[in-house]
Enzyme design. Structure first.
Site, PDB file in Angstrom:
ATOM      1  CB  SER A  80      -0.961   0.045   1.189  1.00  0.00           C
ATOM      2  OG  SER A  80      -0.418   0.801   2.241  1.00  0.00           O
ATOM      3  CB  ILE A  81      -0.142   4.722  -0.960  1.00  0.00           C
ATOM      4  CG1 ILE A  81       0.600   5.965  -1.432  1.00  0.00           C
ATOM      5  CG2 ILE A  81      -1.216   5.092   0.064  1.00  0.00           C
ATOM      6  CD1 ILE A  81      -0.216   6.884  -2.320  1.00  0.00           C
ATOM      7  CE  LYS A  82      -2.270   5.505   5.504  1.00  0.00           C
ATOM      8  NZ  LYS A  82      -3.003   6.795   5.566  1.00  0.00           N
ATOM      9  CG  ASP A  83       4.647   0.126   2.511  1.00  0.00           C
ATOM     10  OD1 ASP A  83       3.880  -0.162   3.437  1.00  0.00           O
ATOM     11  OD2 ASP A  83       5.022  -0.693   1.640  1.00  0.00           O
ATOM     12  CB  THR A 133      -0.789   3.300   8.782  1.00  0.00           C
ATOM     13  OG1 THR A 133      -1.552   4.088   7.893  1.00  0.00           O
ATOM     14  CG2 THR A 133       0.270   4.149   9.451  1.00  0.00           C
TER      15      THR A 133
END
Ligand SMILES: Cc1ncc(COP(=O)(O)O)c(C=O)c1O
Length: 451
Positions: free
Chosen positions: A41-44, A74
């Site tokens: 995910s982008i949350k990395d 997250t």
């Protein structure tokens, strides 16, 4: 060539043109597919940034514990950073999130505490309150607070924004992004608008969140807030990561529309994305009237579909929520209303039955006597009998008859039909409103599921 650790694979995700699904949108639509990050995910991006900033500010010390209220993505990013950098993680999540998400976090060494969804943020049982309390109780710990921690949007200002600018060679005209903490949309938009203030930024929200009304009226209206099924975006408060001045429009999408669109993205584009990617594209469809053929739209797809296999990618789950029509016997036979059921009488010969099956290209046939089914013949059953005794071809159907097919209601669900059809039983029958029988075979069921 090698990388020093998994954290070095974060970012630089592909920008992929959508083709079939966007054929009715008069613009080039590109997806920033951030499930290519190591935590899917982008949350990395923001998780690593929050850790680095906390280390720099001396708030996260060696051997420390990272605490966060997270729906999973997250947490995954934080857990990866913690693995590499030697921290412990305690995550507080809600009972609305997929079980798979919590299991994945545990797999990468985190402790996960599940709290109820339907309580206000200030309730002591809410995941915000529990995360804050744990941070006070656990020594050498830090509550990351992705909502108000501005390292969140900073990560997107430093990485997501510049990547999109470079990948579109500055041609981006619209950014479309689901909004939760606000970090992704605000950080990315801040960077892009610095490069070109004319870029339009559209935030996609869900019904049940107060963000859209807040954006349009400035009012934090708790009447807007109710439980919703979509995951990862929408809020019941306004996190500090928002700078609403970089957002040009805010629209809400229903749980159903987002889920259906995510499934279409997977089927039509081969991009197996999470729920919010579907909502993001659905939001774009709702706003497509203001686009022109010269526009270059970038939609951010936050995470991967694997986290939703038990949810939006599960037909049963979709049907239970009214997101998918329950297919029935009636639906399967609806296209053949005037077709008469092919039957054979018990005193016909086996050779006549075989000829009939060949003529209509059918594998099984009900045996009919005095307006009712008294048994059936199947291709496989006949084959075995003829193989053992070729003379049987002149015998009567009655002498080789097999059991009757089950008779069901016309409204029986496809799921139920598939449980009735098996090796011994290749078909089921049902009567329509005019009293005519119809047949549904194993092949019909497979066809209807595959559609
Ligand atoms: C799947 C998914 N979609 C959308 C979002 C919203 O992103 P942001 O919190 O940066 O607004 C998140 C955030 O957790 C998410 O996990």
């Amino acid at each position: 060539m090698w990388l020093n650790n998994i954290l070095e694979t974060i970012g630089n995700t592909p920008l992929i043109k959508l083709n079939k699904i966007t054929k009715d949108i008069p613009a080039t639509v590109l997806a920033k597919v951030d499930y290519f990050n190591p935590g899917n995910s982008i949350k990395d991006r923001m998780a690593l940034k929050m850790v680095e900033v906390a280390e720099k500010e001396g708030r996260l010390k060696p051997g420390g514990t990272i605490i966060e209220g997270t729906s999973g993505n997250t947490g995954m990013g934080l857990a990866l950073a913690a693995c590499v950098k030697g921290y412990k993680c305690v995550f507080v999540t809600t009972d609305k999130q997929s079980k798979e998400k919590a299991d994945i976090l545990k797999a990468v060494g985190a402790e996960v505490i599940v709290c109820p969804t339907n309580v206000l943020p200030e309730d002591p049982a809410s995941y915000y309150s529990v995360a804050k309390r744990l941070a006070k109780e656990i020594p050498n710990s830090i509550y990351m607070n992705q909502y108000d921690n501005l390292a969140n949007r900073q990560a997107h200002y430093e990485s997501t924004g510049p990547e999109i600018w470079q990948q579109t060679e500055g041609k981006i005209t619209h950014l479309v992004c689901t909004a939760g903490t606000g970090g992704t949309i605000t950080g990315t938009a801040m960077y892009l608008k610095e490069k070109n203030p004319n870029i339009k930024v559209w935030a996609i929200d869900v019904f049940g969140s107060l963000l859209t009304k807040y954006y349009h009226t400035g009012e934090k209206d708790m009447h807007e807030v109710y439980p919703y099924i979509s995951e990862g975006f929408g809020e019941d408060f306004v996190p500090a990561n928002y700078d609403m001045s970089v957002i040009d429009n805010f629209v809400q999408v229903t749980d159903k529309d987002g889920a259906i669109m995510a499934r279409r993205i997977a089927k039509e584009e081969g991009l197996f994305c999470g729920y919010s990617a579907g909502s993001c594209l659905q939001g774009l469809f709702q706003l497509k009237e203001s686009l022109t053929k010269d526009d270059v739209v970038v939609c951010i797809f936050h995470d991967h579909g694997s986290r939703y296999v038990g949810k939006i990618y599960n037909d049963q789950w979709m049907m239970e929520r009214g997101f998918l029509e329950v297919k029935t016997f009636k639906d399967i036979v609806s296209g053949r209303a005037n077709q008469k059921l092919i039957t054979i009488a018990p005193d016909n010969t086996v050779i006549e039955a075989v000829a009939l099956m060949k003529q209509y290209d059918i594998d099984q046939i009900p045996v009919w006597d005095n307006n009712e089914m008294i048994g059936s013949l199947s291709e496989s059953g006949l084959f075995q009998k003829i193989f053992i005794n070729p003379e049987i071809k002149d015998a009567t159907v009655a002498s080789v008859i097999e059991h009757s097919f089950p008779i069901v209601e016309f409204t029986t669900s496809v799921e139920k039909l598939s449980s009735l059809i098996n090796k011994e039983n290749g078909a089921v029958l049902a009567k329509d409103d005019s009293g005519n029988y119809h047949i549904v075979t194993k092949y019909d069921v497979i066809q209807s599921i595959a559609k």
